[in-house]
Design a protein around this motif. Structure first.
Motif, mmCIF file in Angstrom:
data_model
loop_
_atom_site.group_PDB
_atom_site.id
_atom_site.type_symbol
_atom_site.label_atom_id
_atom_site.label_comp_id
_atom_site.label_asym_id
_atom_site.label_seq_id
_atom_site.Cartn_x
_atom_site.Cartn_y
_atom_site.Cartn_z
ATOM 1 N N ASP A 41 0.859 -1.188 0.000
ATOM 2 C CA ASP A 41 0.000 0.000 0.000
ATOM 3 C C ASP A 41 0.890 1.231 0.000
ATOM 4 N N PRO A 42 0.320 2.401 -0.252
ATOM 5 C CA PRO A 42 1.161 3.606 -0.382
ATOM 6 C C PRO A 42 1.860 4.032 0.895
ATOM 7 N N PHE A 43 1.480 3.454 2.030
ATOM 8 C CA PHE A 43 2.121 3.805 3.295
ATOM 9 C C PHE A 43 3.176 2.793 3.713
ATOM 10 N N ALA A 44 3.321 1.718 2.952
ATOM 11 C CA ALA A 44 4.319 0.683 3.247
ATOM 12 C C ALA A 44 5.689 1.121 2.728
ATOM 13 N N ALA A 45 6.706 0.329 3.046
ATOM 14 C CA ALA A 45 8.048 0.606 2.528
ATOM 15 C C ALA A 45 8.000 0.660 1.005
ATOM 16 N N PRO A 46 8.675 1.634 0.391
ATOM 17 C CA PRO A 46 8.602 1.812 -1.068
ATOM 18 C C PRO A 46 8.989 0.559 -1.841
ATOM 19 N N SER A 47 8.566 0.508 -3.088
ATOM 20 C CA SER A 47 8.850 -0.625 -3.967
ATOM 21 C C SER A 47 10.324 -0.684 -4.326
ATOM 22 N N SER A 48 10.815 -1.907 -4.596
ATOM 23 C CA SER A 48 12.227 -2.124 -4.921
ATOM 24 C C SER A 48 12.393 -2.329 -6.424
ATOM 25 N N LEU A 49 13.327 -1.588 -7.010
ATOM 26 C CA LEU A 49 13.601 -1.666 -8.437
ATOM 27 C C LEU A 49 15.104 -1.741 -8.663
ATOM 28 N N HIS A 50 15.501 -2.189 -9.840
ATOM 29 C CA HIS A 50 16.898 -2.040 -10.226
ATOM 30 C C HIS A 50 17.013 -1.814 -11.720
ATOM 31 N N ILE A 51 18.068 -1.119 -12.077
ATOM 32 C CA ILE A 51 18.371 -0.810 -13.474
ATOM 33 C C ILE A 51 19.692 -1.473 -13.826
ATOM 34 N N THR A 52 19.745 -2.062 -15.020
ATOM 35 C CA THR A 52 20.945 -2.748 -15.471
ATOM 36 C C THR A 52 21.399 -2.171 -16.801
ATOM 37 N N LEU A 53 22.692 -1.879 -16.891
ATOM 38 C CA LEU A 53 23.297 -1.429 -18.133
ATOM 39 C C LEU A 53 24.428 -2.374 -18.508
ATOM 40 N N SER A 54 24.507 -2.725 -19.770
ATOM 41 C CA SER A 54 25.613 -3.557 -20.235
ATOM 42 C C SER A 54 26.854 -2.699 -20.403
ATOM 43 N N GLU A 55 27.972 -3.370 -20.607
ATOM 44 C CA GLU A 55 29.240 -2.657 -20.822
ATOM 45 C C GLU A 55 29.137 -1.718 -22.020
ATOM 46 N N LYS A 56 28.451 -2.164 -23.070
ATOM 47 C CA LYS A 56 28.299 -1.322 -24.263
ATOM 48 C C LYS A 56 27.386 -0.133 -24.006
ATOM 49 N N GLN A 57 26.467 -0.285 -23.073
ATOM 50 C CA GLN A 57 25.532 0.800 -22.803
ATOM 51 C C GLN A 57 26.134 1.889 -21.919
ATOM 52 N N HIS A 58 26.912 1.507 -20.908
ATOM 53 C CA HIS A 58 27.479 2.557 -20.048
ATOM 54 C C HIS A 58 28.832 3.061 -20.549
ATOM 55 N N LYS A 59 29.597 2.223 -21.279
ATOM 56 C CA LYS A 59 30.845 2.613 -21.921
ATOM 57 C C LYS A 59 31.922 3.133 -20.952
ATOM 58 N N ILE A 60 31.863 2.706 -19.696
ATOM 59 C CA ILE A 60 32.903 3.069 -18.733
ATOM 60 C C ILE A 60 34.129 2.200 -19.008
ATOM 61 N N PRO A 61 35.324 2.782 -19.055
ATOM 62 C CA PRO A 61 36.526 1.988 -19.363
ATOM 63 C C PRO A 61 36.681 0.798 -18.424
ATOM 64 N N ALA A 62 36.935 -0.361 -18.998
ATOM 65 C CA ALA A 62 37.071 -1.589 -18.209
ATOM 66 C C ALA A 62 38.223 -1.502 -17.229
ATOM 67 N N ASP A 63 39.229 -0.698 -17.534
ATOM 68 C CA ASP A 63 40.381 -0.547 -16.651
ATOM 69 C C ASP A 63 39.986 0.000 -15.283
ATOM 70 N N TYR A 64 38.821 0.639 -15.191
ATOM 71 C CA TYR A 64 38.358 1.222 -13.943
ATOM 72 C C TYR A 64 37.664 0.210 -13.029
ATOM 73 N N TYR A 65 37.337 -0.970 -13.531
ATOM 74 C CA TYR A 65 36.613 -1.906 -12.666
ATOM 75 C C TYR A 65 37.142 -3.338 -12.699
ATOM 76 N N LYS A 66 38.259 -3.565 -13.333
ATOM 77 C CA LYS A 66 38.796 -4.923 -13.393
ATOM 78 C C LYS A 66 39.520 -5.332 -12.105
ATOM 79 N N THR A 67 40.042 -4.360 -11.361
ATOM 80 C CA THR A 67 40.686 -4.661 -10.083
ATOM 81 C C THR A 67 39.757 -4.246 -8.948
#
Length: 566
Positions: A41-67
């Motif tokens: 109901d609208p007074f309960a804890a808010p709904s849970s969602l998540h968003i997913t982006l692939s490597e091609k979609q966010h285009k952040i350099p892989a060198d920043y997250y491999k380690t």
């Protein structure tokens, strides 16, 4: 996306449970939106969602997250930016209760691995988990208001915070470079025979007791020349500051001169900090544990005999049990538990200890014979812990000079400035009798052989509920575990994770056959290998978890009154 739009039109002005139909995943042009859970109901804890982006979609350099260290800093950087953008759309729709609420984890000064935003180092997939209050008028859906959030606000949030082009390159590069420095310094502490390092120019005082940001116009830290050390950094650079060597280090000085401020910075030095915090280059070895007394806590079949023995009631201190520990027995338990959890540095502030546990001066020993005192004071074990187990101690002392006789190094804080007074202190300590600071016997074997049974009062419940109260406590159904004296917990989301660890241990590990050490250590090893999914029920990972060390996991298990042992 078009299917979601159709569902929204069909559920408008219906009974609130109609929103349940929206559960599922929807492909947008540049990301995938998943609605994991819809509030009741609208007074309960808010709904849970998540968003997913692939490597091609966010285009952040892989060198920043491999380690790992870079990935965690990157995740923290993006999460703070996502929260900032998300806030601009919070409560921008009409409705009752929590309608229009948009929220995600709020990060503090420490850089923690969080479930709210994760980047898979293998395939580069980025996932951000957040909450949305689905709009309603009373218990009637307002799907067109929800459409604004899902179809207009969230796409803008993605474009402004989750893709490479939206991230300020200079600030991100600075954060990544800082993480490289921090990781490198941690990696060389041991080889340099150090337990901690504090760079010159660090800002240790905080804004207030409830605001952990740096204090404005604070005196910056400058190392005494006698203790100053220069350490290398990546790319040929170097950094200079105070190197605290392994062994026994005392921090002394007058009241309000910065002793506890220095120790607090070392406590938090187990974590990396964000640029601008002032403690970016305060680095403490990863296993360091703050020890204190804790009147009233429980102790479960623990060998505290190295410190407590020959109690008047003939209590067995090799397998000590109590639901209401005294100051001295609680600190003895905390010390032994930290050793068993793998801590190689003990951090102690005299102000939060049981005095009779810490020290007995020469005069007291002359009046009260050693055999008449059940407590073997910590001062007599400090050197022994270091010599036999390589466990260092950093101790803030303001009232007892006997500690000087045990110290390798002594730092005096004067007006928030450190001075190396080791030579003076050791000269003054030359008159202290050896028996005042020597152990009466060798350290015994401290192997933990406790075997836990499943607590049927918990496991027989149809649903085991986990709840946290800030960093003060976690509870399993109605069984609360007090954590307010586990002082290196810094975030509610760490407590959330500890609660899930405890539930997993009760439901899957405690079997009456496996030792407690094997249960805890094997679960933590699996967590380190597979991440938050190791302790999440089902396939959904909550977006409100933050990383904890093995030491905090052990601290929680040892304070669990529901722990049933064979």
């Amino acid at each position: 996306m078009r299917q979601l739009e159709k569902y929204l039109q069909e559920t408008d002005h219906k009974s609130y449970p109609a929103y349940k139909r929206l559960t599922g995943s929807y492909r947008f042009p540049n990301y995938t939106l998943t609605i994991d859970h819809v509030q009741g109901d609208p007074f309960a804890a808010p709904s849970s969602l998540h968003i997913t982006l692939s490597e091609k979609q966010h285009k952040i350099p892989a060198d920043y997250y491999k380690t790992p260290h870079r990935r965690i800093m990157l995740q923290d950087f993006i999460l703070r930016r996502f929260e900032s953008v998300l806030k601009t759309f919070d409560h921008q729709t009409k409705g009752s209760g929590k309608s229009g609420t948009l929220s995600v984890t709020h990060c503090h000064q420490e850089v923690l691995d969080r479930s709210a935003l994760q980047i898979n180092p293998t395939n580069g997939e980025l996932t951000v988990r957040f909450s949305v209050g689905f709009p309603a008028a009373g218990r009637t859906t307002l799907s067109m208001e929800l459409k604004k959030i899902l179809m207009n606000y969230l796409p803008e949030c993605v474009q402004k915070s989750l893709v490479s082009a939206s991230l300020p390159a200079d600030k991100l590069q600075k954060a990544i470079a800082l993480s490289d420095d921090q990781q490198f310094l941690r990696s060389i502490l041991s080889e340099k025979n150090l337990v901690a390092f504090i760079a010159n120019g660090s800002v240790l005082p905080r804004k207030s007791g409830v605001d952990d940001r740096p204090m404005k116009d604070a005196i910056t830290f400058v190392s005494p020349k006698e203790s100053e050390i220069t350490l290398p950094l990546p790319n040929g650079r170097s950094i200079t500051g105070l190197g605290i060597q392994k062994g026994i280090t005392l921090i002394v000085g007058g009241g309000y001169h910065g002793k506890s401020t220095l120790l607090k910075a070392l406590e938090r030095g187990i974590y990396n900090h964000i640029p601008g915090d002032g403690r970016e280059y305060v680095i403490t070895e990863d296993t360091a544990m703050k020890i204190r007394s804790e009147d009233g806590r429980c102790v479960k079949q623990l060998n505290i005999h190295p410190f407590i023995r020959n109690l008047p009631n003939n209590a067995n201190t090799t397998c000590f049990v109590t639901e209401d520990a005294s100051g001295s027995t609680s600190q003895a338990a905390f010390t032994i538990e930290s050793i068993l959890a793998g801590s190689k540095t003990l951090l102690i502030d005299e102000d939060t200890t049981a005095t009779n546990f810490m020290v007995r001066d020469d005069l007291m020993q002359q009046v009260i014979a050693r055999e008449e005192e059940p407590i073997v004071p910590f001062i007599s074990r400090m050197r022994q812990l270091y010599d036999t187990l390589d466990i260092s101690t950093i101790l803030v002392a303001g009232s007892c000079g006997t500690y000087f006789a045990t110290a390798h190094h002594v730092i005096q804080m004067k007006n928030y400035e450190p001075y190396d007074i080791t030579a003076t202190a050791l000269q003054a300590a030359s008159t202290i009798p050896p028996q005042a600071v020597t152990a009466p016997d060798p350290l015994p074997d401290l192997t933990d052989l406790r075997v836990p049974l499943a607590n049927r009062a918990v496991t027989n419940q149809r649903k085991v509920k986990v709840k946290s109260s800030g960093t003060n406590a976690v509870s399993l159904n109605h069984e609360s575990v007090e954590l307010r004296f586990v002082e290196q917990l810094v975030d509610t989301e760490q407590s959330n994770l500890l609660g899930l660890f405890l539930r997993h241990l009760e439901e899957h590990s405690f079997d009456g056959k496996t030792t407690l050490a094997d249960c805890v250590n094997s679960l933590y090893t699996r967590y380190r290998q597979t991440g938050f999914s190791a302790i999440a029920n089902g396939n959904t990972i909550p977006g409100n978890l933050a990383d904890v060390r093995l030491q905090e996991l052990w601290a929680m298990v040892n304070r669990y009154r529901g722990l049933t042992l064979r």
